[in-house]
Design a protein around this motif. Structure first.
Motif, mmCIF file in Angstrom:
data_model
loop_
_atom_site.group_PDB
_atom_site.id
_atom_site.type_symbol
_atom_site.label_atom_id
_atom_site.label_comp_id
_atom_site.label_asym_id
_atom_site.label_seq_id
_atom_site.Cartn_x
_atom_site.Cartn_y
_atom_site.Cartn_z
ATOM 1 N N LEU A 340 0.824 -1.209 0.000
ATOM 2 C CA LEU A 340 0.000 0.000 0.000
ATOM 3 C C LEU A 340 0.859 1.260 0.000
ATOM 4 O O LEU A 340 0.468 2.278 -0.585
ATOM 5 N N ILE A 341 2.025 1.213 0.639
ATOM 6 C CA ILE A 341 2.920 2.381 0.628
ATOM 7 C C ILE A 341 3.330 2.712 -0.808
ATOM 8 O O ILE A 341 3.282 3.874 -1.238
ATOM 9 N N LEU A 342 3.745 1.671 -1.548
ATOM 10 C CA LEU A 342 4.175 1.896 -2.926
ATOM 11 C C LEU A 342 3.042 2.465 -3.779
ATOM 12 O O LEU A 342 3.286 3.215 -4.727
ATOM 13 N N VAL A 343 1.792 2.108 -3.447
ATOM 14 C CA VAL A 343 0.643 2.599 -4.207
ATOM 15 C C VAL A 343 0.225 3.992 -3.747
ATOM 16 O O VAL A 343 -0.050 4.882 -4.561
ATOM 17 N N VAL A 348 -0.942 10.156 -3.107
ATOM 18 C CA VAL A 348 -1.080 11.257 -2.148
ATOM 19 C C VAL A 348 -0.285 12.467 -2.595
ATOM 20 O O VAL A 348 -0.775 13.608 -2.552
ATOM 21 N N GLU A 349 0.957 12.224 -3.055
ATOM 22 C CA GLU A 349 1.831 13.335 -3.430
ATOM 23 C C GLU A 349 1.377 14.032 -4.714
ATOM 24 O O GLU A 349 1.441 15.256 -4.814
ATOM 25 N N SER A 350 0.917 13.264 -5.684
ATOM 26 C CA SER A 350 0.611 13.849 -6.999
ATOM 27 C C SER A 350 -0.864 14.173 -7.208
ATOM 28 O O SER A 350 -1.204 14.905 -8.134
ATOM 29 N N ALA A 351 -1.738 13.650 -6.357
ATOM 30 C CA ALA A 351 -3.173 13.872 -6.571
ATOM 31 C C ALA A 351 -3.868 14.484 -5.353
ATOM 32 O O ALA A 351 -4.530 15.525 -5.467
ATOM 33 N N ILE A 352 -3.712 13.856 -4.197
ATOM 34 C CA ILE A 352 -4.465 14.299 -3.015
ATOM 35 C C ILE A 352 -4.022 15.686 -2.555
ATOM 36 O O ILE A 352 -4.857 16.599 -2.392
ATOM 37 N N TYR A 353 -2.719 15.860 -2.347
ATOM 38 C CA TYR A 353 -2.227 17.159 -1.877
ATOM 39 C C TYR A 353 -2.524 18.288 -2.864
ATOM 40 O O TYR A 353 -2.977 19.371 -2.460
ATOM 41 N N PRO A 354 -2.273 18.105 -4.173
ATOM 42 C CA PRO A 354 -2.626 19.180 -5.124
ATOM 43 C C PRO A 354 -4.120 19.500 -5.118
ATOM 44 O O PRO A 354 -4.507 20.671 -5.250
ATOM 45 N N LEU A 355 -4.970 18.475 -4.972
ATOM 46 C CA LEU A 355 -6.406 18.704 -4.938
ATOM 47 C C LEU A 355 -6.798 19.527 -3.707
ATOM 48 O O LEU A 355 -7.617 20.459 -3.809
ATOM 49 N N ILE A 356 -6.206 19.201 -2.573
ATOM 50 C CA ILE A 356 -6.475 19.967 -1.347
ATOM 51 C C ILE A 356 -6.017 21.409 -1.514
ATOM 52 O O ILE A 356 -6.688 22.351 -1.087
ATOM 53 N N SER A 357 -4.872 21.583 -2.171
ATOM 54 C CA SER A 357 -4.348 22.930 -2.396
ATOM 55 C C SER A 357 -5.281 23.740 -3.295
ATOM 56 O O SER A 357 -5.502 24.936 -3.067
ATOM 57 N N LYS A 358 -5.857 23.092 -4.326
ATOM 58 C CA LYS A 358 -6.779 23.793 -5.218
ATOM 59 C C LYS A 358 -8.065 24.196 -4.505
ATOM 60 O O LYS A 358 -8.731 25.147 -4.913
ATOM 61 N N CYS A 359 -8.388 23.474 -3.443
ATOM 62 C CA CYS A 359 -9.583 23.811 -2.654
ATOM 63 C C CYS A 359 -9.309 24.936 -1.653
ATOM 64 O O CYS A 359 -10.159 25.218 -0.790
#
Length: 728
Positions: A340-343, A348-359
């Motif tokens: 799960l770490i590798l996935v 998280v780094e390329s999708a979740i954090y940028p999405l939170i930043s856009k919000c």
């Protein structure tokens, strides 16, 4: 300088491949083998404690977390030795030898034949095995912890200033090798453990499960030494950690000396070290202490996280590991975390954090760490819910003051039974589904039999077989615990009129008429039993799950022939595990999300907030929180003494939620720093500070010399006066 590695130019140029020094490939291979060795050994360690050394769950958990805590305490020692005395290369080599020796000793401790003089499959002198295990684990803790802060830094030393890009890529490859070693070992070593080996008797092969990691550690050491001539070996420069500790110690001691009211207060208690240390160093120490103060609540996260290898693995031993196409061992469930770490890390780094930043959400590092704690707490709540379901499926064994009994009717007709206040009817060749529990002698009345008063042994389980023509049922002792390691216990009652020979695999049983065989331990799957009498044979198949127990009835009506197996009746004494291991995946998912958000962010935060020359100090502080977290497990597990495991999971989740709120409160008042800017403010003052301190020291020396001169003059005058008085 002590420990200086002679003949090695730290600035020499080494051969390169694709812009990378050849030497780093030896370091990457070394790290892969070392991590395989460590995580492979650790994956099966708690089961070794439980099933080989015969420790109970609580004590096995205690020793496991004590070992992990030592592994994260010794890096401080390794860093001090490397930076102040031996240098990184020699430290890695010497402690790797200690590490390898520890792995070999641990593997030897798991060979049951070395003390099995009577060849019954059980070690005769368990003290020898325990002593060897503890020596091996202490050596491993010293070795793996001691080299932990050295290997990555030593790899970084191999690059020149113009190879910054390659250095960054190296660290990515380096951490990939760590995850690869961890993932492969947690898959392979449980498979090795599940094999059976031995000289006299076949047992679960813990010696092989520890031996392969020991061999990988030998390979790691050899590979690292082979690359010796290619390494850039920087001599030890002195340990900044020691300097920080001495600076803090001097500030505390100086403040204690000047605790009286007449001494003016200073802005910060570290300012009391200004008499001896540069203001730049003091400012750096202040920054470090500010971050270390935030570390205080963090061990609670690791207290939960590291229970994947102890409590969660023990939980999996009571679950069903049949995935249809694959049989999963309890210790193999730990592989879910690295997978799960590798996935999750790239997601998280390329999708979740940028999405939170856009919000437009200010998701600061400390807020991320708070969320990581919340996910870990949720993981333990999920584990508690799974445990509640497991507990409902587990058999209720008798207490130390009770006895349990079950009846099997071998008559070809129904029989009425009265046992105490229990009245029921048994069909032909059947048994009552549940055991009856008694805490005192009871009266037994079997139809067509004699009325008897039965006293059961305390804490025992008994099967009483009602045999035609015998006035009193025949008692047989049952097992009083779940079969170990997911095995299944099977025995046969021979109601046939002659002796039967029963074979399954390499096991042979001889059962006389109207008697019960011993239990045989069988693994999950379809077991085939060959029942023979004279020249006749019957093959009976039984599907076995995980952790079940059966009494197989061969009735008087049994006859050899094409459909002989149809008359054979299995009686379930202990039901197999019915809660599937897949139900652990949600808790592994939650704890891994917590790790990605908490651990990765915590390391980045520590690095960004640390002074340029004190990154290692905060790294040591971070590793210390892991050690303290494992100590917390020992304290809570020993002090809580909760009767139910699910309650302990809820306790840990509650403690982490409490700590989470405390950490959120501390983080709210934390002011982010720019260490480079703060250091720049003091950098230009350094020459002035040093000159000022030098003049103060000179003044102090002059004063001391004047005092000595005056004392000498005084002593001379006194001597002259004494001589004059003597002459008089």
């Amino acid at each position: 300088m002590a420990g200086k590695e002679e003949g090695k130019d730290p600035k020499k140029k080494s051969a390169t491949v694709c812009g990378f020094p050849i030497s780093i490939f030896f370091i990457v291979v070394n790290e892969f083998c070392e991590r395989f060795s460590y995580y492979g050994m650790r994956a099966v360690l708690v089961l070794y404690f439980k099933y080989f050394l015969r420790w109970d769950d609580d004590f096995a958990t205690t020793i496991y977390h004590t070992f992990v805590a030592l592994c994260y305490l010794t890096p401080i020692l390794g860093a001090i030795v490397a930076d102040s005395w031996l240098g990184k290369f020699k430290t890695i080599v010497y402690l790797s030898i200690v590490y390898t020796l520890g792995q070999v000793v641990l593997a030897v401790s798991a060979i049951h034949d070395i003390t099995d003089a009577n060849r019954d499959g059980t070690p005769d002198n368990m003290t020898v095995h325990v002593a060897l295990s503890m020596v091996g684990l202490m050596l491993i803790a010293l070795g793996t912890g001691g080299i932990k802060p050295c290997v990555a830094a030593f790899g970084g030393d191999q690059f020149q200033d113009h190879q910054e890009k390659q250095r960054s890529t190296f660290f990515s490859i380096f951490y990939l090798s760590i995850n690869a070693g961890s993932l492969l070992s947690t898959v392979i070593t449980p498979i090795l453990r599940a094999q059976e080996c031995g000289i006299y008797t076949q047992q679960k092969c813990y010696s092989l499960a520890f031996g392969v990691p020991a061999a990988l550690m030998v390979v790691a050491l050899i590979v690292f030494i082979v690359g010796s001539g290619m390494y850039i070996k920087t001599p030890p420069q002195g340990n900044i950690m020691v300097k920080v500790c001495t600076c803090i110690g001097f500030a505390i001691k100086n403040r204690f000396r000047h605790r009286a009211a007449e001494f003016p207060k200073r802005t910060h208690w570290m300012d009391w070290s200004e008499e001896k240390y540069d203001k730049l160093l003091i400012a750096q120490v202040k920054m470090v202490l500010k971050v270390l103060f935030l570390y205080i609540p963090l061990p609670m996260f690791w207290a939960l996280f590291d229970q994947q290898g102890s409590r969660w693995t023990l939980q999996a031993t009571t679950m069903d590991g049949n995935f249809g196409f694959l049989i999963i061992q309890p210790d193999q469930m730990q592989t879910v975390n690295p997978i799960l770490i590798l996935v999750l890390v790239p997601i998280v780094e390329s999708a979740i954090y940028p999405l939170i930043s856009k919000c437009k959400i200010n998701f600061t590092p400390l807020r991320r760490m708070t969320v990581g704690m919340l996910f870990a707490a949720l993981a333990f709540i999920a584990a508690a819910l799974v445990q509640i379901q497991i507990d409902e499926t587990l058999p209720k064994f008798p207490s130390s003051t009770e006895g349990q009994v079950k009846f099997i009717n071998m008559n070809n007709r129904s029989v009425d039974v009265t046992a105490g206040t229990n009245v029921f009817t048994l069909g032909n060749f059947t048994a009552n589904e549940e055991y009856l529990t008694f805490d005192q002698p009871f009266v037994l009345n079997v139809e067509l039999g004699a009325i008897s008063q039965i006293t059961l042994a305390n804490g025992s389980r008994t099967t009483m077989v009602i045999v035609p023509g015998v006035p009193v049922p025949i008692p047989f002792t049952d097992i009083t615990a779940k079969p170990e390691q997911g095995a299944n216990a099977v025995r046969f009652f021979n109601g046939f009129g002659s002796v039967l020979n029963i074979t399954v695999g390499s096991l042979d049983l001889t059962v006389i008429a109207a008697n019960m065989s011993d239990y045989v331990a069988l693994q999950q799957g379809s077991a085939q039993f060959r029942i023979q009498s004279s020249a006749e044979e019957c093959v009976y198949s039984q599907d076995l799950g995980f952790g079940s127990s059966y009494t197989v009835i061969i009735p008087p009506t049994f006859a050899f022939g094409p459909k002989c197996e149809q008359s054979i009746r299995p009686v379930v004494d202990i039901r197999p595990n019915t809660i599937h291991m897949a139900w652990q995946i949600p808790q592994y998912f939650l704890i891994t999300v917590g790790e990605v958000v908490f651990s990765v962010t915590g390391l980045e935060f520590s690095y960004s907030q640390a002074p340029s020359n004190m990154k290692s100090v905060l790294q040591a502080g971070w590793l210390l929180t892991v050690a303290v977290g494992n100590i917390v497990v020992l304290i809570v597990a020993e002090a809580a003494t909760l009767p139910d495991q699910w309650a302990e999971y809820i306790l840990f989740a509650s403690l982490l939620l409490l700590v989470c709120f405390i950490f959120a409160f501390m983080a709210h008042f934390y002011t982010y720093m720019d260490p480079a800017k703060i250091e720049a403010q003091f950098a230009h003052k350094d020459p002035e500070e040093k000159e000022k301190r030098r003049s103060v020291e000179m003044t102090r020396k002059d004063s001391v010399e004047h005092c000595k001169e005056d004392r000498r003059s005084s002593d001379s005058s006194a001597n002259e006066e004494e001589t004059r008085q003597t002459r008089i």
